[in-house]
Scaffold this active site. Structure first.
Site, PDB file in Angstrom:
ATOM      1  N   HIS A 139       0.828  -1.204   0.000  1.00 37.37           N
ATOM      2  CA  HIS A 139       0.000   0.000   0.000  1.00 37.37           C
ATOM      3  C   HIS A 139       0.865   1.257   0.000  1.00 37.37           C
ATOM      4  O   HIS A 139       0.639   2.189  -0.789  1.00 37.37           O
ATOM      5  CB  HIS A 139      -0.913  -0.018   1.230  1.00 37.37           C
ATOM      6  CG  HIS A 139      -1.698   1.235   1.428  1.00 37.37           C
ATOM      7  ND1 HIS A 139      -2.989   1.404   0.966  1.00 37.37           N
ATOM      8  CD2 HIS A 139      -1.379   2.396   2.060  1.00 37.37           C
ATOM      9  CE1 HIS A 139      -3.422   2.614   1.285  1.00 37.37           C
ATOM     10  NE2 HIS A 139      -2.471   3.226   1.961  1.00 37.37           N
ATOM     11  N   GLU A 140       1.870   1.292   0.874  1.00 35.81           N
ATOM     12  CA  GLU A 140       2.718   2.479   0.963  1.00 35.81           C
ATOM     13  C   GLU A 140       3.587   2.639  -0.280  1.00 35.81           C
ATOM     14  O   GLU A 140       3.813   3.763  -0.751  1.00 35.81           O
ATOM     15  CB  GLU A 140       3.582   2.409   2.230  1.00 35.81           C
ATOM     16  CG  GLU A 140       2.789   2.369   3.536  1.00 35.81           C
ATOM     17  CD  GLU A 140       1.844   3.554   3.714  1.00 35.81           C
ATOM     18  OE1 GLU A 140       2.142   4.641   3.183  1.00 35.81           O
ATOM     19  OE2 GLU A 140       0.805   3.396   4.371  1.00 35.81           O
ATOM     20  N   HIS A 143       1.672   4.349  -3.006  1.00 32.12           N
ATOM     21  CA  HIS A 143       1.650   5.814  -2.907  1.00 32.12           C
ATOM     22  C   HIS A 143       2.843   6.414  -3.644  1.00 32.12           C
ATOM     23  O   HIS A 143       2.712   7.432  -4.345  1.00 32.12           O
ATOM     24  CB  HIS A 143       1.702   6.253  -1.441  1.00 32.12           C
ATOM     25  CG  HIS A 143       0.385   6.195  -0.723  1.00 32.12           C
ATOM     26  ND1 HIS A 143      -0.752   6.811  -1.186  1.00 32.12           N
ATOM     27  CD2 HIS A 143       0.029   5.589   0.454  1.00 32.12           C
ATOM     28  CE1 HIS A 143      -1.756   6.602  -0.344  1.00 32.12           C
ATOM     29  NE2 HIS A 143      -1.309   5.859   0.653  1.00 32.12           N
ATOM     30  N   GLU A 197      -5.822   7.210  -1.311  1.00 28.66           N
ATOM     31  CA  GLU A 197      -5.799   6.033  -0.452  1.00 28.66           C
ATOM     32  C   GLU A 197      -6.445   4.839  -1.147  1.00 28.66           C
ATOM     33  O   GLU A 197      -5.960   3.709  -1.053  1.00 28.66           O
ATOM     34  CB  GLU A 197      -6.516   6.322   0.876  1.00 28.66           C
ATOM     35  CG  GLU A 197      -5.767   7.264   1.796  1.00 28.66           C
ATOM     36  CD  GLU A 197      -4.439   6.708   2.259  1.00 28.66           C
ATOM     37  OE1 GLU A 197      -4.236   5.484   2.186  1.00 28.66           O
ATOM     38  OE2 GLU A 197      -3.589   7.503   2.686  1.00 28.66           O
TER      39      GLU A 197
END
Length: 266
Positions: A139-140, A143, A197
């Site tokens: 997930h990070e 980004h 997100e």
């Protein structure tokens, strides 16, 4: 006439600064993004901020103090990072880093350019499995691959500099200090919006699946985060969308990414 010319130039600059930073691949994120600040500039300034955080943690004796946990993070990253090129080919040449700070904080991030940081609290307090760590890390990383930090800096810069007209027209040479300040505030410190997100959820699932980590772990991860939030709060959860809706969205995406996971396991 001057107002009209300014409006026309503004529109032209915004249009020229809009593109999508990742390939659609399996999960199909293709939103156009406002990117007025250069990738190299944001990545370089983010690396400076990340290195400063690493130096501060080292001076306090809280950097990578648990060699087993650090090795575990690195092992997971070593499987996830090669998958990044599927979404963004140039990420293969990024100078990826992984570090661990001893802290009770429930937090992790990946700064622009591939600078990953975990806090021991999120691993220890949530008793994370490798798959759940991969869910957070993917997930990070998403980004960073989507350049959400650069996008946020560009948006803030545009607002503060009158849509960036003068700065963009002069190569931003007059706004270097302003950009650096924004990167310091936004590149690491401030939350992403809900659209970003959601994109990171989608692409993070694809990354972890391609790396052979079970995407279903993202569901168990967010259930743990909900429980932790009720027991004293989570910085990650406080800046993210409604967790119940997030779990439903992740579950809806599983049929797309599970075949990637099963193929990677074979």
């Amino acid at each position: 006439m001057r107002v009209l010319a300014t409006t026309t130039l503004t529109a032209a600059l915004i249009l020229s600064g809009c593109s999508s930073t990742t390939l659609t691949s399996t999960t199909g994120v293709d939103r156009k993004q406002l990117l007025l600040v250069s990738e190299s500039e944001v990545n370089a300034l983010s690396a400076q901020n990340y290195n400063q955080l690493v130096s501060q943690a080292k001076s306090k004796g809280v950097l990578n103090t648990n060699s087993t946990q650090k090795a575990r993070l690195q092992r997971i990253a070593n499987r996830l990072i090669p998958q990044a090129k599927t979404l963004r080919p140039e990420a293969a040449s990024w100078q990826w880093q992984v570090n661990l700070i001893k802290s009770d904080e429930l937090n992790a991030f990946c700064a622009p350019g591939g600078k990953i940081m975990f806090y021991t609290g999120i691993i220890d307090r949530l008793k994370l499995t490798d798959d759940e760590i991969a869910a957070i890390m993917g997930h990070e990383m998403a980004h960073a691959l989507r350049e959400h930090g650069r996008e946020n800096v560009s948006r803030a810069y545009a607002q503060q500099a009158g849509l960036g007209i003068l700065a963009a027209a002069t190569g931003m040479s007059e706004g270097q200090a302003q950009v650096a300040n924004l990167v310091g505030q936004i590149g690491i410190g401030l939350p992403n919006n809900r659209t970003q997100e959601s994109e990171a959820d989608v692409l993070g699932l694809e990354l972890m699946a391609r790396a052979g980590y079970n995407p279903q772990a993202a569901v168990s991860l967010w259930k743990k985060m909900i429980a932790a939030n009720g027991a004293g709060g989570s910085q990650l959860l406080s800046t993210h969308p409604n967790p119940e809706n997030r779990i439903k969205n992740i579950e809806a995406l599983l049929p797309k990414v599970m075949p990637l996971y099963l193929q990677a396991k074979r």
